[in-house]
Design an enzyme around this catalytic site. Sequence first.
Site, PDB file in Angstrom:
ATOM      1  N   GLU A 253       5.196   4.540  10.841  1.00  0.00           N
ATOM      2  CA  GLU A 253       3.839   4.523  10.288  1.00  0.00           C
ATOM      3  C   GLU A 253       2.773   4.362  11.371  1.00  0.00           C
ATOM      4  O   GLU A 253       1.838   3.571  11.252  1.00  0.00           O
ATOM      5  CB  GLU A 253       3.720   3.428   9.223  1.00  0.00           C
TER       6      GLU A 253
ATOM      7  N   ASP B  71      11.221   0.929  -0.150  1.00  0.00           N
ATOM      8  CA  ASP B  71      10.116   0.094   0.315  1.00  0.00           C
ATOM      9  C   ASP B  71       9.746  -0.948  -0.736  1.00  0.00           C
ATOM     10  O   ASP B  71       8.714  -0.820  -1.394  1.00  0.00           O
ATOM     11  CB  ASP B  71       8.898   0.966   0.648  1.00  0.00           C
TER      12      ASP B  71
ATOM     13  N   GLU C 299       3.527  -6.693  -3.368  1.00  0.00           N
ATOM     14  CA  GLU C 299       2.906  -5.405  -3.097  1.00  0.00           C
ATOM     15  C   GLU C 299       3.110  -4.419  -4.238  1.00  0.00           C
ATOM     16  O   GLU C 299       2.165  -3.799  -4.728  1.00  0.00           O
ATOM     17  CB  GLU C 299       3.459  -4.834  -1.788  1.00  0.00           C
TER      18      GLU C 299
END
Length: 784
Positions: free
Chosen positions: A380, A463, A491
């Site tokens: 990323e 993820d 998240e």
Amino acid sequence: MTLSRRVFMGAVAAGAALGPGAGASARAAGREGTVAASAVVRDDSYDGSALWLRYVPISDPRLLRQYRDQVTTVIVENADRNKVYRHTPNLSMAPGSTERLMESTLEAAREELVRGLGGLLDREVRVSPGPGSRIPHGAVVVGTRESSRVVRRYVAPDELEPVGDDGYLIRSLSNGTRRFTVIAGNTDVGALYGTFAFLRRLQTHKPLTELDISEAPRVANRHLNYWDTERLYAGNNESGTGGLNGENGAIFNFAATGASAALNLPVVLDRYLVAARAMASVGITGITINNVNANNAYLTPEYIAQEAALADALRPYGIKLALSIRYAAPVDPRFAPDTLTEEQMAPNDPAFQAWWNRKARQLQEAIPDFIGFTVKANSEGQPGPQDFGYDHGDGANGMAVAVAPLGMKIYWRTFVYNPDVDSDRLKRAYLEFGPIDDEAQPDGTKGRFLDNVFLQTKNGPLDFQAREPIHPMFGRMENTNQALELQITQEYTGQNRMLCFLAPMWEEILKTDTYATDARGQLLDKRLVGNVVDGTAQNHSDTAIVGVANLGNADNLTGHHFSQANLYAFGRQAWDWTLDSADIADDWVRMTWGNDRNVVDAVVVAMMMGSWEALVSYQTPLGIGHQFTADVHYGPGPSESHLPREDWNPTYYNQADSVGLGYDRSPTGSNLTAQYFPTLEARYGDIDTVPENLMMWFHHVPWDRPMSSGRIFWDELVDRYYSGVRYVTGMRRTWDSLEADIDARRFSEVRAKLALHEADAADWRDTCVSYWQEFSGREIRAEG
């Protein structure tokens, strides 16, 4: 069917979520000698800032009399002798603080006992520096064989040896008619952990007599990764991210401005020490204090001075510091003249290794017990060894060689998904790391990673989704130390708006069978994910578990009162992954909301234990993953396909068409299943044997496929969405029914969160079901 699914389905079917105790089991009251309280101690202005260490007076008169007889005196001999290192001469508490800096770990234990017992027993408890000629009745003696004459007299070395450095013994003893309790560890930190365990017994109304407790953690390194600028859902502004008065929303102040500029470290705020006490209470040993998308500022002298001050404040509680770093930090001009050229960035370059050794020494001079570095590399946008022509093994080892002489470790994250490796994102990490683990070495061993390297791997191959299959690397990395990474901050599981207790998810992961085999292909005796993590499966030389923390500067430190339970649960499960998540929930509720039977049964059974399965059901049921809007990772976005990377888009994962739904990773598809050991490979690869709750992770499921419920897949999918929302409605109604039992501020704040939660869950249901209907063309048959 998993335990959490049974709890969830039972609650929906029996109506347990519709009122306190409706359909609730008597489990909470039937645990080890637990006594229900007869009244609730209220403080309607309480903000949740003490986490689970509030220590309210015991309201049951009979139990209070018992405890007052059994606990009369605190004895911590030589509490001030073994002072911890303090680097910062001007370390100080902020004006108006209620917490106090400790100078030793045994002092912290003594002060916790004084605070805890004084609150729980609703009276001051006598503190004695030593037993004198006789140990008083009701004494609680804390220490090690080195610090305490009482421990030396009553606890033999061979009795303490099995608990190691972090474990403890708690013993009920007597001398004639005088009965007393000894809490002993091999180290001061072990004695501190035992102190918190003893206080937990009082908080949860368990017996204090005939104690013979011996505990040691199953995992050696139990760390938090703190992301100070990203995925922070516990800031103190209205949106829940960020901060007010010049703070950035993080729990620690390094660069606050404006009204908060005078509160930067080395000034210590109450919340730092509350967090330290809370971490110590569940045995957490370390914290990486900055984002894995690292800012090189944390390696500058100015920041290191602040980090040393923070380390000084946390050290008495056994909390050590680490940093996240950027692989390419040596080229940053802010370190001039000590910088490297691009040509010197090869991980085996002596200049590269010498630079990291110098930086590590600089940190160690200020923080002698500094843990080491966490590295997010070639992921990323973060730089890594691949930018210079080397692989992850080279990069991790280059840094490990640099810090090994200082006793430090490298936690190298495996969250990589270079699209050039494979078209299926879920396969990419193992394809990069597996060959390095299998690589033959000149001495005849296998595996190139050095012993002071941990590969830090998320629980699943994508993820932090609400449910994923286990990561195929668990059990496959036989020759490399591996750290399990779990996400405490929510998240993808509702952020600070949704009540989602994560311990059942972590329990499911840790108790999943990898079916790992030895070199002969024989199944290992111990092969659950937890066995891999704690080293008992494959005899790894070091062990670690890491949680991405959810702390911030919100009044309640986590943004949602029930998010505190996830931090608590992580610590308890990191210490002992075999614990039952319902027992953890029971303890937390008693420590946080009170011991009233009505409250405990309602909150544990009708709210917490089914909340994760409910979230899975209304967000991503039956194995459909990553259906979130853009980078917000909160609301539903199943139709989105505009993001710059294909594998960031929900459509990449759902593969919706007129035939069905889901990503084919079976042998006829991407063949992710081949990365698992043979038993799981076969189970996951066959649509007839794959667990239904993982089905769409591995198969493109036809809309009319028969399911175990007797419904076809389409109807089962719709039913999951609707049942998940019904559970949330039930949680809200349950909470409403407890208004008389909960203090006003916290009750009101949770009620407001549950109203948002219910509306957002319904949005997930309606958005997803409507979108899937465009492809299935079938009628929606479900209860509203």
